[in-house]
Motif scaffolding. Structure first.
Motif, PDB file in Angstrom:
ATOM      1  N   ASP A  10      57.290  38.731  16.611  1.00 55.20           N
ATOM      2  CA  ASP A  10      56.086  38.106  17.155  1.00 55.20           C
ATOM      3  C   ASP A  10      55.357  39.037  18.116  1.00 55.20           C
ATOM      4  OD1 ASP A  10      56.593  35.723  15.783  1.00 55.20           O
ATOM      5  OD2 ASP A  10      57.841  34.953  17.411  1.00 55.20           O
ATOM      6  N   ARG A  11      56.110  39.896  18.782  1.00 55.10           N
ATOM      7  CA  ARG A  11      55.525  40.788  19.787  1.00 55.10           C
ATOM      8  C   ARG A  11      56.177  42.163  19.704  1.00 55.10           C
ATOM      9  NH1 ARG A  11      52.462  40.509  24.443  1.00 55.10           N
ATOM     10  NH2 ARG A  11      52.841  42.156  25.952  1.00 55.10           N
ATOM     11  N   VAL A  12      55.402  43.189  19.929  1.00 50.90           N
ATOM     12  CA  VAL A  12      55.883  44.566  19.961  1.00 50.90           C
ATOM     13  C   VAL A  12      55.502  45.190  21.297  1.00 50.90           C
ATOM     14  CG1 VAL A  12      55.417  46.887  19.048  1.00 50.90           C
ATOM     15  CG2 VAL A  12      55.972  45.018  17.485  1.00 50.90           C
ATOM     16  N   THR A  13      56.448  45.890  21.895  1.00 50.07           N
ATOM     17  CA  THR A  13      56.171  46.656  23.108  1.00 50.07           C
ATOM     18  C   THR A  13      55.732  48.058  22.719  1.00 50.07           C
ATOM     19  OG1 THR A  13      57.802  45.439  24.415  1.00 50.07           O
ATOM     20  CG2 THR A  13      57.149  47.615  25.229  1.00 50.07           C
ATOM     21  N   ILE A  14      54.550  48.447  23.160  1.00 51.03           N
ATOM     22  CA  ILE A  14      54.085  49.817  22.914  1.00 51.03           C
ATOM     23  C   ILE A  14      54.484  50.678  24.100  1.00 51.03           C
ATOM     24  CG2 ILE A  14      52.086  51.314  22.572  1.00 51.03           C
ATOM     25  CD1 ILE A  14      50.699  48.985  21.199  1.00 51.03           C
ATOM     26  N   TYR A  15      55.253  51.716  23.810  1.00 49.26           N
ATOM     27  CA  TYR A  15      55.701  52.670  24.820  1.00 49.26           C
ATOM     28  C   TYR A  15      54.724  53.845  24.755  1.00 49.26           C
ATOM     29  CZ  TYR A  15      59.174  55.625  27.333  1.00 49.26           C
ATOM     30  OH  TYR A  15      59.833  56.449  28.224  1.00 49.26           O
ATOM     31  N   GLU A  16      53.766  53.853  25.657  1.00 46.37           N
ATOM     32  CA  GLU A  16      52.673  54.831  25.631  1.00 46.37           C
ATOM     33  C   GLU A  16      53.151  56.189  26.153  1.00 46.37           C
ATOM     34  OE1 GLU A  16      49.332  56.894  25.235  1.00 46.37           O
ATOM     35  OE2 GLU A  16      49.446  54.811  24.528  1.00 46.37           O
ATOM     36  N   VAL A  17      52.978  57.228  25.328  1.00 43.63           N
ATOM     37  CA  VAL A  17      53.449  58.565  25.698  1.00 43.63           C
ATOM     38  C   VAL A  17      52.316  59.575  25.892  1.00 43.63           C
ATOM     39  CG1 VAL A  17      55.679  58.212  24.558  1.00 43.63           C
ATOM     40  CG2 VAL A  17      53.787  59.278  23.281  1.00 43.63           C
ATOM     41  N   GLY A  18      51.073  59.108  25.823  1.00 46.43           N
ATOM     42  CA  GLY A  18      49.945  60.038  25.926  1.00 46.43           C
ATOM     43  C   GLY A  18      49.942  60.926  27.152  1.00 46.43           C
ATOM     44  N   PRO A  19      50.125  60.382  28.356  1.00 40.95           N
ATOM     45  CA  PRO A  19      50.063  61.242  29.549  1.00 40.95           C
ATOM     46  C   PRO A  19      51.146  62.313  29.604  1.00 40.95           C
ATOM     47  CG  PRO A  19      49.739  58.948  30.145  1.00 40.95           C
ATOM     48  CD  PRO A  19      50.172  58.953  28.707  1.00 40.95           C
ATOM     49  N   ARG A  20      52.286  62.071  28.959  1.00 40.64           N
ATOM     50  CA  ARG A  20      53.355  63.073  28.959  1.00 40.64           C
ATOM     51  C   ARG A  20      53.388  63.849  27.646  1.00 40.64           C
ATOM     52  NH1 ARG A  20      57.697  64.749  26.044  1.00 40.64           N
ATOM     53  NH2 ARG A  20      58.244  62.558  25.631  1.00 40.64           N
ATOM     54  N   ASP A  21      53.781  63.186  26.573  1.00 39.88           N
ATOM     55  CA  ASP A  21      53.921  63.861  25.291  1.00 39.88           C
ATOM     56  C   ASP A  21      52.578  64.299  24.737  1.00 39.88           C
ATOM     57  OD1 ASP A  21      55.222  64.856  23.064  1.00 39.88           O
ATOM     58  OD2 ASP A  21      55.332  62.937  22.044  1.00 39.88           O
ATOM     59  N   GLY A  22      51.540  63.539  25.029  1.00 33.28           N
ATOM     60  CA  GLY A  22      50.216  63.906  24.542  1.00 33.28           C
ATOM     61  C   GLY A  22      49.659  65.142  25.218  1.00 33.28           C
ATOM     62  N   LEU A  23      49.718  65.155  26.553  1.00 34.56           N
ATOM     63  CA  LEU A  23      49.070  66.234  27.299  1.00 34.56           C
ATOM     64  C   LEU A  23      49.925  67.488  27.432  1.00 34.56           C
ATOM     65  CD1 LEU A  23      47.268  64.242  30.142  1.00 34.56           C
ATOM     66  CD2 LEU A  23      46.363  65.009  27.932  1.00 34.56           C
ATOM     67  N   GLN A  24      51.238  67.376  27.192  1.00 37.83           N
ATOM     68  CA  GLN A  24      52.091  68.558  27.379  1.00 37.83           C
ATOM     69  C   GLN A  24      51.777  69.667  26.383  1.00 37.83           C
ATOM     70  OE1 GLN A  24      56.231  67.601  26.776  1.00 37.83           O
ATOM     71  NE2 GLN A  24      56.075  67.620  24.550  1.00 37.83           N
ATOM     72  N   ASN A  25      51.129  69.320  25.291  1.00 38.19           N
ATOM     73  CA  ASN A  25      50.870  70.306  24.248  1.00 38.19           C
ATOM     74  C   ASN A  25      49.479  70.925  24.351  1.00 38.19           C
ATOM     75  OD1 ASN A  25      52.312  71.500  22.092  1.00 38.19           O
ATOM     76  ND2 ASN A  25      51.015  70.481  20.597  1.00 38.19           N
ATOM     77  N   ALA A  43      46.541  51.487  31.701  1.00 37.57           N
ATOM     78  CA  ALA A  43      47.059  50.250  32.288  1.00 37.57           C
ATOM     79  C   ALA A  43      46.020  49.134  32.208  1.00 37.57           C
ATOM     80  CB  ALA A  43      47.484  50.497  33.732  1.00 37.57           C
ATOM     81  N   ASP A  44      44.772  49.481  32.463  1.00 38.39           N
ATOM     82  CA  ASP A  44      43.703  48.484  32.406  1.00 38.39           C
ATOM     83  C   ASP A  44      43.513  47.946  30.995  1.00 38.39           C
ATOM     84  OD1 ASP A  44      41.386  47.081  33.656  1.00 38.39           O
ATOM     85  OD2 ASP A  44      40.260  48.311  32.231  1.00 38.39           O
ATOM     86  N   ALA A  45      43.849  48.764  29.997  1.00 34.38           N
ATOM     87  CA  ALA A  45      43.741  48.324  28.600  1.00 34.38           C
ATOM     88  C   ALA A  45      44.899  47.415  28.186  1.00 34.38           C
ATOM     89  CB  ALA A  45      43.675  49.535  27.671  1.00 34.38           C
ATOM     90  N   GLY A  46      45.878  47.257  29.072  1.00 32.32           N
ATOM     91  CA  GLY A  46      46.975  46.341  28.775  1.00 32.32           C
ATOM     92  C   GLY A  46      48.293  46.992  28.441  1.00 32.32           C
ATOM     93  N   LEU A  47      48.351  48.325  28.480  1.00 29.41           N
ATOM     94  CA  LEU A  47      49.613  49.017  28.224  1.00 29.41           C
ATOM     95  C   LEU A  47      50.473  48.934  29.481  1.00 29.41           C
ATOM     96  CD1 LEU A  47      48.026  51.968  26.330  1.00 29.41           C
ATOM     97  CD2 LEU A  47      49.798  50.488  25.373  1.00 29.41           C
ATOM     98  N   THR A  48      51.646  48.371  29.352  1.00 29.92           N
ATOM     99  CA  THR A  48      52.493  48.144  30.526  1.00 29.92           C
ATOM    100  C   THR A  48      53.549  49.223  30.715  1.00 29.92           C
ATOM    101  OG1 THR A  48      53.908  46.700  29.200  1.00 29.92           O
ATOM    102  CG2 THR A  48      52.166  45.653  30.490  1.00 29.92           C
ATOM    103  N   THR A  49      53.982  49.856  29.631  1.00 28.78           N
ATOM    104  CA  THR A  49      54.974  50.929  29.734  1.00 28.78           C
ATOM    105  C   THR A  49      54.297  52.248  29.407  1.00 28.78           C
ATOM    106  OG1 THR A  49      56.749  49.426  29.055  1.00 28.78           O
ATOM    107  CG2 THR A  49      57.204  51.779  28.914  1.00 28.78           C
ATOM    108  N   ILE A  50      54.170  53.113  30.410  1.00 27.60           N
ATOM    109  CA  ILE A  50      53.434  54.370  30.256  1.00 27.60           C
ATOM    110  C   ILE A  50      54.306  55.510  30.771  1.00 27.60           C
ATOM    111  CG2 ILE A  50      51.344  55.661  30.831  1.00 27.60           C
ATOM    112  CD1 ILE A  50      50.026  52.924  31.489  1.00 27.60           C
ATOM    113  N   GLU A  51      54.708  56.400  29.870  1.00 24.12           N
ATOM    114  CA  GLU A  51      55.479  57.578  30.293  1.00 24.12           C
ATOM    115  C   GLU A  51      54.496  58.589  30.872  1.00 24.12           C
ATOM    116  OE1 GLU A  51      59.264  58.957  28.230  1.00 24.12           O
ATOM    117  OE2 GLU A  51      57.805  60.461  27.589  1.00 24.12           O
TER     118      GLU A  51
END
Length: 305
Positions: A10-25, A43-51
């Protein structure tokens, strides 16, 4: 139109990796104030878990040399803000800043372990063990990444038993979540399903798993759907599809968070994410990076020139 499929969560948790895995490259260093605004917009878009970043030595990943400065610029929040730590020194830095969630990053193959950590698989696991032990003693939540789970650019196909062996050793240290990384994007749904099943037989249930797919061959969404059908409810993604792996040249961008949200919205699976705000954030970041977002959904929902 929302048309659910049977057998999905019913629900999926999105583990956002953009600030770390996205920008490291990125070839150029992104200013810390841009990174801080990126996290705030996510965070304002609703992503609660942000690496948010990594405490790897700046010599190896100079793009993340501002880890302390970035964390100091972020407002306090009760939401998870994990950081990657490679060793005990990295853990010391994280603890000094009050970090409550960390991740370690291992490899299922010897070649990538040597290229990424300059250690064998056994040596890297020996290095991780005291990190996990200390972190858990301090009450931290600990995630384990295992990379190259579907294939390795130097070793070719990676046998499922080999992945399971490394994964089990990492989880036996006391990690609470295992993220399966198809680092070069060669996996297909049958392989993903078989791997999750084999992990379950080894005592690592789908409720303890996350998936981390790269889209090199356009398989990230189909592999994600296979993982969801197998019981996984945490999916790693990078806003705008940015990122890759600095030590694996064939690794293209991560699964784009927008593409994932579009699919899940259509399936009636709740994510808590505002797609419009997310697309706006991707377009904003694309402007800072000086190139268009590779996300198909961002392209489709952006005004045509």
């Amino acid at each position: 139109m929302r048309v659910p499929l049977p057998g999905l969560p019913d629900r999926v948790t999105i583990y956002e990796v953009g600030p770390r895995d996205g920008l490291q490259n990125e070839k150029t260093v992104v200013p810390v104030e841009v990174k801080a605004e990126f996290v705030a917009r996510l965070a304002d878009a609703g992503l609660t878990t942000i690496e948010t970043t990594s405490f790897v030595h700046p010599k190896w990943v100079p793009q993340l040399a501002d880890a302390e400065e970035l964390l100091g610029a972020l407002p306090a929040t009760g939401d998870p803000r994990p950081v990657l730590v490679p060793n005990e020194r990295g853990l010391d830095r994280a603890l000094a800043l009050g970090v409550r969630e960390i991740a370690i990053f291992g490899s299922a193959t010897e070649t990538f372990a040597r290229r990424n950590l300059n250690r064998t698989v056994d040596e890297s696991l020996t290095m991780f063990a005291p990190v996990v032990e200390r972190a858990r003693a301090e009450g931290l939540w600990v995630r384990a990444y295992v990379s190259m789970v579907c294939g390795d650019p130097w070793e070719g196909d990676v046998p499922i038993p080999q992945v399971v062996s490394v994964a089990k050793r990492m989880m036996d240290m006391g990690c609470q979540q295992l993220s399966l990384g198809d680092t070069i994007g060669v996996g297909t749904p049958g392989q993903v399903t078989a791997l999750i099943g084999a992990l379950g037989e080894a005592g690592i249930g789908a409720d303890r798993l996350a998936v981390h797919f790269h889209d090199t061959y356009g398989q990230a969404l189909s592999n994600t759907l296979a993982a969801l059908r197998a019981g996984v409810t945490t999916v790693d993604a990078s806003t705008g599809g940015i990122g890759g792996c600095p030590y694996a040249e064939s690794a293209t961008g991560n699964l784009a968070t927008e593409d994932l949200v579009w699919m899940l919205d259509g399936l009636g699976v709740d994510t808590g994410v505002d797609l419009g705000k997310l697309v706006s954030t991707s377009r904003w970041m694309a402007g800072r990076l000086g190139r268009p977002s590779p996300s198909r959904v961002v392209q489709a929902l952006s005004p045509k020139e």
